[in-house]
Design an enzyme around this catalytic site. Structure first.
Site, PDB file in Angstrom:
ATOM      1  N   LYS A   9       0.815  -1.157  -0.279  1.00  9.87           N
ATOM      2  CA  LYS A   9      -0.004   0.084   0.156  1.00  9.87           C
ATOM      3  C   LYS A   9       0.840   1.301   0.075  1.00  9.87           C
ATOM      4  O   LYS A   9       1.988   1.368   0.810  1.00  9.87           O
ATOM      5  CB  LYS A   9      -1.036   0.217   1.085  1.00  9.87           C
ATOM      6  CG  LYS A   9      -1.478   1.315   1.499  1.00  9.87           C
ATOM      7  CD  LYS A   9      -1.262   1.772   3.032  1.00  9.87           C
ATOM      8  CE  LYS A   9       0.263   2.181   3.465  1.00  9.87           C
ATOM      9  NZ  LYS A   9       0.295   2.694   4.819  1.00  9.87           N
ATOM     10  N   ASP A 136      -5.463   0.602   8.140  1.00  5.45           N
ATOM     11  CA  ASP A 136      -4.984   0.315   6.801  1.00  5.45           C
ATOM     12  C   ASP A 136      -5.975  -0.868   6.334  1.00  5.45           C
ATOM     13  O   ASP A 136      -5.747  -1.001   5.191  1.00  5.45           O
ATOM     14  CB  ASP A 136      -3.689   0.454   6.603  1.00  5.45           C
ATOM     15  CG  ASP A 136      -3.127   2.003   6.917  1.00  5.45           C
ATOM     16  OD1 ASP A 136      -3.686   2.689   6.815  1.00  5.45           O
ATOM     17  OD2 ASP A 136      -1.846   1.776   6.770  1.00  5.45           O
TER      18      ASP A 136
HETATM   19  O1  C5P Z   1      -4.792   0.886  13.219  1.00  5.05           O
HETATM   20  P1  C5P Z   1      -3.147   0.516  13.306  1.00  5.05           P
HETATM   21  O2  C5P Z   1      -3.003  -0.450  14.654  1.00  5.05           O
HETATM   22  O3  C5P Z   1      -2.463   0.123  12.205  1.00  5.05           O
HETATM   23  O4  C5P Z   1      -2.507   1.773  13.924  1.00  5.05           O
HETATM   24  C1  C5P Z   1      -1.323   1.659  14.516  1.00  5.05           C
HETATM   25  C2  C5P Z   1      -0.970   2.827  15.333  1.00  5.05           C
HETATM   26  O5  C5P Z   1      -0.797   3.965  14.505  1.00  5.05           O
HETATM   27  C3  C5P Z   1      -1.982   3.302  16.312  1.00  5.05           C
HETATM   28  O6  C5P Z   1      -1.967   2.779  17.466  1.00  5.05           O
HETATM   29  C4  C5P Z   1      -1.913   4.806  16.438  1.00  5.05           C
HETATM   30  O7  C5P Z   1      -0.889   5.150  17.207  1.00  5.05           O
HETATM   31  C5  C5P Z   1      -1.251   5.023  14.990  1.00  5.05           C
HETATM   32  N1  C5P Z   1      -2.342   5.531  14.113  1.00  5.05           N
HETATM   33  C6  C5P Z   1      -2.900   6.979  14.431  1.00  5.05           C
HETATM   34  N2  C5P Z   1      -4.132   7.412  13.593  1.00  5.05           N
HETATM   35  C7  C5P Z   1      -4.320   6.907  12.521  1.00  5.05           C
HETATM   36  C8  C5P Z   1      -3.878   5.454  12.175  1.00  5.05           C
HETATM   37  C9  C5P Z   1      -2.899   5.052  12.928  1.00  5.05           C
HETATM   38  O8  C5P Z   1      -2.682   7.674  15.185  1.00  5.05           O
HETATM   39  N3  C5P Z   1      -5.430   7.353  11.715  1.00  5.05           N
END
Ligand code: C5P
Length: 274
Positions: A9, A136
């Site tokens: 991605k 994502d």
């Molecule tokens: O959702 P995911 O586990 O992939 O996200 C990893 C980390 O990235 C989250 O714990 C957060 O700290 C950060 N994040 C964020 N805002 C987003 C996506 C991710 O702060 N929109």
């Protein structure tokens, strides 16, 4: 047996708009996918198993905490089913590198199980499972060029830039996504530009580039090596992988050779946008 590609991605642009009370950040991003990625093979078996192969298998847990198995568990919890599967993940994308490897693998797992169980790939329940697995994962499940809002899970497909030559370069450092977001300065630098994917990419930004550079200054070297002959060079996601877009394959391949010679230890992938 079902095989699914888990394409890398890219965030062609990534604008961070605000911090949310749930710890996440409100984003506007242009997601795009390339032709190449990890490969997931799923076959019927007597017990569940996950085997990880490929150049980036080392250091990855194949236990129940792996996002692929968490995706499988969430699928079974939602859709039921008694089938069990032996899963092989060929890990070709560098991990923790801003190109969504783990999210793409989880999405590929959901697609494979949906095919086995005759669940429609656009089933809203599949997308809500994806959103719970990670910000994502819905974009990776859809796998098409799209503008992402919210945490990245609110998707609006747009016409992409298929066949555009792309070079991906990772300098061999892993970057923690939460750590990069935590270093964002809180300044809203504005919405994605209007226009088609090309305009959004060219006129957009990656607001995580500056905070990622404070953690991994080597990203500046990657961009400096990519910038001279690319139409656009930018970091993807929270880094450290950077991408460059080119007008033609020859320009991309010349850059790939130049970078492989200058930095033989770095990971590169010469591919095209999907
Ligand atoms: O959702 P995911 O586990 O992939 O996200 C990893 C980390 O990235 C989250 O714990 C957060 O700290 C950060 N994040 C964020 N805002 C987003 C996506 C991710 O702060 N929109």
């Amino acid at each position: 047996m079902i095989s699914e590609t888990a394409p890398a991605k890219l965030n062609l642009a990534l604008h961070v708009r605000s911090r949310r009370v749930d710890g996440y950040h409100e984003l506007e991003t242009l997601f795009a996918f390339v032709r190449d990625g990890d490969r997931l093979t799923v076959e019927r078996a007597d017990t569940w198993s996950l085997r990880i192969t490929g150049p980036f298998a080392h250091g990855l847990s194949a236990g129940v905490d792996n996002l692929v198995l968490r995706a499988a568990a969430a699928f079974v919890a939602r859709f039921g089913g008694t089938m069990k599967f032996a899963v092989t993940l060929a890990k070709r994308l560098p991990v923790a590198s801003g190109i969504g490897g783990g999210s793409a693998d989880a999405a590929a797992m959901l697609r494979a199980l949906a095919r086995f169980d005759d669940v429609m790939l656009d089933d809203p329940a599949l997308f809500s499972i994806a959103a719970e697995l990670g910000a994502d994962v819905p974009a990776c499940l859809a796998g098409v060029t799209a503008i992402g809002g919210g945490r990245g899970e609110r998707l609006q497909p747009v016409a992409g830039l298929p066949q555009t030559p792309v070079l991906l370069v990772n300098p061999g450092v892993t970057v923690s996504t939460p750590a990069v977001f935590a270093r964002w300065d809180g300044v809203d630098r504005g919405a994605l530009p209007d226009g088609d994917a090309q305009q959004i990419a060219m006129e957009g930004r990656n607001d995580l580039q500056a905070p990622a550079l404070t953690l991994a200054p080597i990203i500046a070297d990657v961009l400096a090596l990519l910038e001279p002959d690319a139409t656009l060079a930018r970091m993807s996601g929270s880094g450290a992988t950077c991408f460059a877009l080119y007008d033609d394959i020859a320009a991309r391949d010349t850059a790939a050779t130049r970078i492989a010679t200058a930095r033989p230890g770095w990971w590169t992938s010469a591919t095209t946008l999907a």
